[in-house]
Design a protein around this motif. Structure first.
Motif, PDB file in Angstrom:
ATOM      1  N   ASP A  94       0.869  -1.170   0.000  1.00  0.00           N
ATOM      2  CA  ASP A  94       0.000   0.000   0.000  1.00  0.00           C
ATOM      3  C   ASP A  94       0.908   1.222   0.000  1.00  0.00           C
ATOM      4  O   ASP A  94       1.856   1.295   0.783  1.00  0.00           O
ATOM      5  CB  ASP A  94      -0.893   0.021   1.248  1.00  0.00           C
ATOM      6  N   ASP A  96       0.703   4.620   0.978  1.00  0.00           N
ATOM      7  CA  ASP A  96      -0.099   5.605   1.711  1.00  0.00           C
ATOM      8  C   ASP A  96       0.408   7.020   1.488  1.00  0.00           C
ATOM      9  O   ASP A  96      -0.367   7.965   1.431  1.00  0.00           O
ATOM     10  CB  ASP A  96      -0.079   5.308   3.219  1.00  0.00           C
ATOM     11  N   HIS A 176      -5.693   2.010  -4.053  1.00  0.00           N
ATOM     12  CA  HIS A 176      -5.809   1.974  -2.593  1.00  0.00           C
ATOM     13  C   HIS A 176      -6.940   2.939  -2.239  1.00  0.00           C
ATOM     14  O   HIS A 176      -6.759   4.150  -2.265  1.00  0.00           O
ATOM     15  CB  HIS A 176      -4.476   2.409  -1.972  1.00  0.00           C
ATOM     16  N   HIS A 209      -7.994   1.562   2.302  1.00  0.00           N
ATOM     17  CA  HIS A 209      -7.136   2.162   3.321  1.00  0.00           C
ATOM     18  C   HIS A 209      -7.668   1.741   4.699  1.00  0.00           C
ATOM     19  O   HIS A 209      -8.873   1.743   4.924  1.00  0.00           O
ATOM     20  CB  HIS A 209      -7.222   3.676   3.145  1.00  0.00           C
TER      21      HIS A 209
HETATM   22 ZN   LIG Z   1      -3.391   2.581   3.628  1.00  0.00          ZN
END
Ligand SMILES: [Zn+2]
Length: 407
Positions: A94, A96, A176, A209
């Motif tokens: 992921d 972020d 994501h 997420h």
């Molecule tokens: Zn995340």
């Protein structure tokens, strides 16, 4: 009730790669049916470190095998992973953040190497923009992975070049999903459109997420948005198998029809080890090994989430060690979409067994059959070849139709 039974039958057939129709001659044990229902409806499983539903399925396989042996004198099923690998691994990340302010980096400086911070300050290395770095680490082991990138947290244009280059080389880029997308079709649509307009192609999969997921809504939303898979169902604050499963499956809709979308259950997230459970690196490595052994023991799919931003951090930096460990086994490791492509083609391939013959239609290179025979002699094979192993045989197709006949 009838559609519920049909769903469970297809679920088991796909999970175990069974010959078509064999379950019609069988009654599925009640406890197994109930566990599948509770699992796909999202009930958290009690022994979370144990893939209990997979274990029950593997156990049921023995009954089916015994039945086929007595009825046909042999038993065959489609193996789960390419060339009969012991288990599979889906590597995922992921993304972020692709940047954080220096003040933040200095605040958490203890997590990084001093040397890396200096390079970051000199703009010679970014501690957060790790797409290239991640791919480089994986390349060393000949591996490829899936990156889930956010449409809502940063400008995807900034990484579009890296994405294009890595995509060309076989890495996968998926979405994501940001705030609220797990419960709003509008929000999900908007993020898919942003993804597509900035990167030039549409994502085929999603991970939410914070692993946010609503069992009554999210699959439906994703399917309505024409996505092919989700990989959000996992645990955050503890280790293990959120719904007792670690193989891909098609979830049911509210009236128990099998949906098109595939769920790829998440098994291990890096932040569970360091953030939630406060493990040190040795303990984290041991936890990884324990989960790997659990997946291995049920011939499952080990889906691993390693945040790109943790790759240079304390804890996260053991990633290369993990890859090295996985490579040592007879495992099949790839990105999610490649694994699912195999899984779907395996589902479509039709295996039929009769008294003196087995036939596989829609066969392809990589798909293998496990064949067990008592004293039944094989009298011929067309469209493939057989490898003898201790106690069983493995059949490799070489054309679209494979036939094995018995005396
Ligand atoms: Zn995340």
């Amino acid at each position: 009730l009838n559609s519920e039974n049909l769903y469970i039958t297809s679920f088991i057939e796909q999970n175990l790669g069974l010959p078509a129709g064999i379950l019609d001659e069988f009654s599925i044990p009640d406890n197994l049916a109930h566990r599948i229902i509770s699992s796909v409806r999202g009930d958290e499983q009690e022994e979370v470190e144990n893939p209990t539903v997979e274990r029950m399925l593997n156990f049921f396989m023995r009954d089916i095998g015994a039945y086929a042996m007595s009825e046909y004198g042999f038993f065959a099923f489609k193996e789960r992973w390419p060339n009969g690998a012991d288990y599979a691994v889906a590597l995922t990340h992921d993304v972020d953040n692709i940047d954080r302010p220096l003040s933040h980096i200095l605040k958490i400086r203890k997590r990084f190497r001093f040397y890396d911070i200096i390079l970051h300050i000199l703009h010679l290395r970014s501690l957060y923009r790790n797409l290239d770095y991640t791919a480089k680490v994986e390349s060393k082991y000949g591996l490829k992975s899936t990156f889930f990138v956010m449409a809502s947290n940063y400008d995807l244009k900034e990484i579009a070049k890296d994405v294009g280059k890595l995509k060309e080389l076989g890495w996968e880029f998926a979405l994501h999903g940001g705030e609220g997308t797990h419960e709003s079709k509008e929000k999900m649509m908007k993020e898919i459109d942003t993804f597509a307009s900035k990167l030039g192609f549409r994502p085929i999969g999603v991970r939410e997420h914070f692993l946010k997921f609503d069992f009554e809504k999210t699959w439906k939303i994703l399917e309505d948005c024409h996505l092919s898979y989700d990989s959000s169902i996992g645990t955050r604050d503890k280790l293990g198998f959120r719904i007792g499963l670690c193989t891909p499956f098609h979830p049911p809709d509210s009236s128990w029809n099998m949906m098109r979308i595939t769920e790829v259950p998440l098994v291990l997230m890096d932040t569970t080890l360091w953030g939630y459970m406060k493990r040190n690196e040795d303990e984290g490595m041991n936890d990884f090994m324990r989960l790997k052994d659990a997946v291995h023991s049920v011939n499952g799919l080990f889906t691993i989430l390693w945040h790109t931003e943790s790759l240079r951090m304390k804890g996260g930096r053991i990633y290369p060690k993990i890859l090295e460990n996985l490579k040592r086994d007879n495992s099949y490791i790839n990105n999610v979409s490649t694994i699912l492509n195999f899984w779907e083609r395996r589902n479509m391939a039709k295996l039929k067994i009769e008294r003196r013959k087995l036939r596989l239609e829609g066969a392809f290179i990589g798909l293998t059959l496990r064949l067990e025979t008592l004293d039944k002699k094989i009298s011929g094979i067309k469209g493939g070849y057989i490898e003898e192993n201790d106690g069983y045989r493995r059949v490799f197709p070489t054309s679209e139709v494979l036939e094995v006949s018995f005396e």
